[in-house]
Design an enzyme around this catalytic site. Structure first.
Site, mmCIF file in Angstrom:
data_model
loop_
_atom_site.group_PDB
_atom_site.id
_atom_site.type_symbol
_atom_site.label_atom_id
_atom_site.label_comp_id
_atom_site.label_asym_id
_atom_site.label_seq_id
_atom_site.Cartn_x
_atom_site.Cartn_y
_atom_site.Cartn_z
ATOM 1 N N ASP A 38 67.166 45.921 -24.808
ATOM 2 C CA ASP A 38 65.967 45.329 -25.390
ATOM 3 C C ASP A 38 65.286 46.304 -26.356
ATOM 4 O O ASP A 38 65.117 47.483 -26.046
ATOM 5 C CB ASP A 38 64.965 44.962 -24.290
ATOM 6 C CG ASP A 38 65.543 43.999 -23.258
ATOM 7 O OD1 ASP A 38 66.725 44.120 -22.917
ATOM 8 O OD2 ASP A 38 64.787 43.134 -22.790
ATOM 9 N N HIS A 40 62.377 44.921 -28.551
ATOM 10 C CA HIS A 40 61.003 44.408 -28.532
ATOM 11 C C HIS A 40 60.123 44.966 -29.645
ATOM 12 O O HIS A 40 59.036 45.495 -29.401
ATOM 13 C CB HIS A 40 60.366 44.678 -27.164
ATOM 14 C CG HIS A 40 60.801 43.708 -26.112
ATOM 15 N ND1 HIS A 40 60.561 42.355 -26.204
ATOM 16 C CD2 HIS A 40 61.486 43.884 -24.950
ATOM 17 C CE1 HIS A 40 61.072 41.739 -25.146
ATOM 18 N NE2 HIS A 40 61.648 42.647 -24.378
ATOM 19 N N ASP A 71 66.452 40.262 -27.185
ATOM 20 C CA ASP A 71 65.034 40.635 -27.133
ATOM 21 C C ASP A 71 64.700 41.628 -28.241
ATOM 22 O O ASP A 71 64.297 42.772 -27.996
ATOM 23 C CB ASP A 71 64.634 41.164 -25.747
ATOM 24 C CG ASP A 71 64.373 40.039 -24.757
ATOM 25 O OD1 ASP A 71 64.749 38.889 -25.053
ATOM 26 O OD2 ASP A 71 63.807 40.311 -23.679
ATOM 27 N N ASP A 74 58.830 40.327 -30.183
ATOM 28 C CA ASP A 74 57.745 40.241 -29.188
ATOM 29 C C ASP A 74 57.386 41.619 -28.629
ATOM 30 O O ASP A 74 58.174 42.559 -28.649
ATOM 31 C CB ASP A 74 58.085 39.287 -28.036
ATOM 32 C CG ASP A 74 58.070 37.826 -28.446
ATOM 33 O OD1 ASP A 74 57.485 37.513 -29.492
ATOM 34 O OD2 ASP A 74 58.663 37.000 -27.728
ATOM 35 N N ARG A 75 56.174 41.676 -28.105
ATOM 36 C CA ARG A 75 55.607 42.857 -27.451
ATOM 37 C C ARG A 75 55.267 43.966 -28.456
ATOM 38 O O ARG A 75 54.126 44.350 -28.573
ATOM 39 C CB ARG A 75 56.558 43.423 -26.379
ATOM 40 C CG ARG A 75 57.052 42.411 -25.367
ATOM 41 C CD ARG A 75 56.045 42.134 -24.284
ATOM 42 N NE ARG A 75 56.657 41.421 -23.168
ATOM 43 C CZ ARG A 75 55.987 40.877 -22.165
ATOM 44 N NH1 ARG A 75 54.670 40.964 -22.131
ATOM 45 N NH2 ARG A 75 56.611 40.245 -21.205
ATOM 46 N N ASN A 103 66.186 36.103 -24.049
ATOM 47 C CA ASN A 103 65.250 35.032 -23.704
ATOM 48 C C ASN A 103 64.055 34.985 -24.661
ATOM 49 O O ASN A 103 63.395 33.954 -24.801
ATOM 50 C CB ASN A 103 64.771 35.154 -22.257
ATOM 51 C CG ASN A 103 63.988 36.414 -21.989
ATOM 52 O OD1 ASN A 103 64.497 37.523 -22.180
ATOM 53 N ND2 ASN A 103 62.753 36.288 -21.535
ATOM 54 N N HIS A 104 63.784 36.093 -25.369
ATOM 55 C CA HIS A 104 62.687 36.083 -26.344
ATOM 56 C C HIS A 104 63.115 35.521 -27.693
ATOM 57 O O HIS A 104 62.259 35.324 -28.565
ATOM 58 C CB HIS A 104 62.094 37.485 -26.506
ATOM 59 C CG HIS A 104 61.161 37.858 -25.398
ATOM 60 N ND1 HIS A 104 59.792 37.775 -25.504
ATOM 61 C CD2 HIS A 104 61.406 38.271 -24.137
ATOM 62 C CE1 HIS A 104 59.232 38.144 -24.364
ATOM 63 N NE2 HIS A 104 60.195 38.443 -23.513
ATOM 64 N N HIS A 156 72.392 39.037 -22.020
ATOM 65 C CA HIS A 156 71.022 39.524 -21.893
ATOM 66 C C HIS A 156 70.543 39.488 -20.447
ATOM 67 O O HIS A 156 69.964 40.452 -19.951
ATOM 68 C CB HIS A 156 70.064 38.706 -22.760
ATOM 69 C CG HIS A 156 68.651 39.193 -22.659
ATOM 70 N ND1 HIS A 156 68.247 40.380 -23.206
ATOM 71 C CD2 HIS A 156 67.560 38.681 -22.020
ATOM 72 C CE1 HIS A 156 66.974 40.587 -22.925
ATOM 73 N NE2 HIS A 156 66.529 39.564 -22.209
ATOM 74 N N ARG A 206 60.274 34.992 -12.253
ATOM 75 C CA ARG A 206 60.206 34.525 -13.644
ATOM 76 C C ARG A 206 59.891 33.034 -13.743
ATOM 77 O O ARG A 206 59.511 32.553 -14.806
ATOM 78 C CB ARG A 206 61.518 34.827 -14.360
ATOM 79 C CG ARG A 206 61.825 36.313 -14.470
ATOM 80 C CD ARG A 206 63.001 36.559 -15.377
ATOM 81 N NE ARG A 206 63.448 37.938 -15.389
ATOM 82 C CZ ARG A 206 62.967 38.897 -16.180
ATOM 83 N NH1 ARG A 206 61.999 38.621 -17.032
ATOM 84 N NH2 ARG A 206 63.442 40.123 -16.130
ATOM 85 N N HIS A 233 67.151 42.896 -20.253
ATOM 86 C CA HIS A 233 66.217 41.950 -19.636
ATOM 87 C C HIS A 233 65.191 42.576 -18.698
ATOM 88 O O HIS A 233 64.147 41.974 -18.457
ATOM 89 C CB HIS A 233 67.021 40.882 -18.885
ATOM 90 C CG HIS A 233 66.286 39.622 -18.555
ATOM 91 N ND1 HIS A 233 65.393 39.021 -19.404
ATOM 92 C CD2 HIS A 233 66.336 38.831 -17.446
ATOM 93 C CE1 HIS A 233 64.931 37.914 -18.833
ATOM 94 N NE2 HIS A 233 65.482 37.783 -17.655
#
Length: 287
Positions: A38, A40, A71, A74-75, A103-104, A156, A206, A233
């Site tokens: 990830d 992010h 991923d 995001d973040r 998943n993002h 992921h 989740r 993840h």
């Protein structure tokens, strides 16, 4: 932040869509290679990672094959820089850069966790909305898993009751707008291992997909003729962590490449190196 022009981004998105359409749901990468977890939106850390693989004046993205576990957005504060640079690499080097879906990379998630807000801060609202939908359309063409060499399966999230064969991954429809409508796709993006668990059970943490135990992990590896699962993840304080050891061999590795993911928990980031002889190692990104 790079001063992106709307028309330039449109051209990138047109090109990446046709490039990703050529990738099947299960892509294959030869060894040696580097597996990246990830990111992010942590653009500076992406380039710190590449710097580990620089050879003389040749930048790191030209010296290795890379499998990215998803991923990208995001973040963090530079999701746009991260995803555009990776898209450009994929367009330029489609046989040595492999981008998996996380998943993002799904509209309901990146609408809430930062990507849409970043676009709205950087563009007029109407343009930001167009860009948001176009990026998410590109995400629907991302593959779900990668077979590294002949022994390592990357995704992921994790494994699934529906992961009965590699062919099952190849049969996932692509583009897939909502992975939650397809159980195997959903689990490949969302599932988590759980210590002490036997079998599968609903992932109450989740609220989607499953937790899985080491018993079904080993059964899946045996059924598919594999040695190891590599997935992202989950944030790992040391950047990576093992799960489900069997016969003194590691069965699953979680790789997380974004250091300092939580400001109050200075985790390390890591990438996994798969060498030509199949042996694996790690490079660490300190906070």
């Amino acid at each position: 932040q790079f001063n992106f022009k709307y028309q330039d981004l449109i051209q990138v998105l047109i090109r990446i869509k046709s490039t990703l359409m050529a990738d099947p749901p299960l892509v294959r990468c030869s060894i040696p290679c580097v597996i990246v977890g990830d990111l992010h939106g942590q653009y500076v850390d992406l380039f710190r990672m590449f710097s580990y693989f620089k050879i003389d004046s040749k930048p790191g993205w030209l010296t290795q094959r890379y499998v990215f576990l998803g991923d990208y957005v995001d973040r963090g504060s530079q999701s746009l820089e991260v995803i555009v640079f990776l898209f450009l690499l994929k367009i330029k080097f489609p046989k040595s850069i492999f981008l998996l879906r996380g998943n993002h990379e799904c509209k309901p998630i990146n609408r809430v966790y930062g990507f849409l807000q970043e676009l709205e801060q950087r563009f007029e609202k109407e343009i930001a909305n167009d860009m948001f939908h176009m990026f998410n359309e590109a995400f629907t063409h991302l593959p779900f898993a990668c077979l590294v060499g002949s022994a390592i399966l990357c995704m992921h999230g994790g494994i699934s009751e529906k992961l009965t064969s590699l062919e099952a991954i190849e049969q996932i429809p692509k583009p897939l707008i909502d992975p939650n409508t397809h159980q195997l796709a959903c689990d490949l993006l969302w599932a988590d291992p759980m210590i002490g668990l036997y079998g599968f059970r609903d992932n109450a943490v989740r609220g989607v997909s499953v937790h899985f135990g080491s018993d079904v992990l080993h059964a899946t590896l045996d059924r598919l003729g594999l040695q190891m699962i590599v997935r992202g993840h989950q944030m790992m304080m040391n950047g990576f962590n093992f799960f489900g050891e069997r016969f003194s061999k590691k069965s699953l590795v979680t790789v997380f490449t974004a250091p300092s993911y939580y400001p109050d928990r200075p985790n390390r980031g890591a990438v996994m190196i798969v060498r030509e002889n199949g042996k694996v190692g790690f490079k660490i990104l300190t906070p």
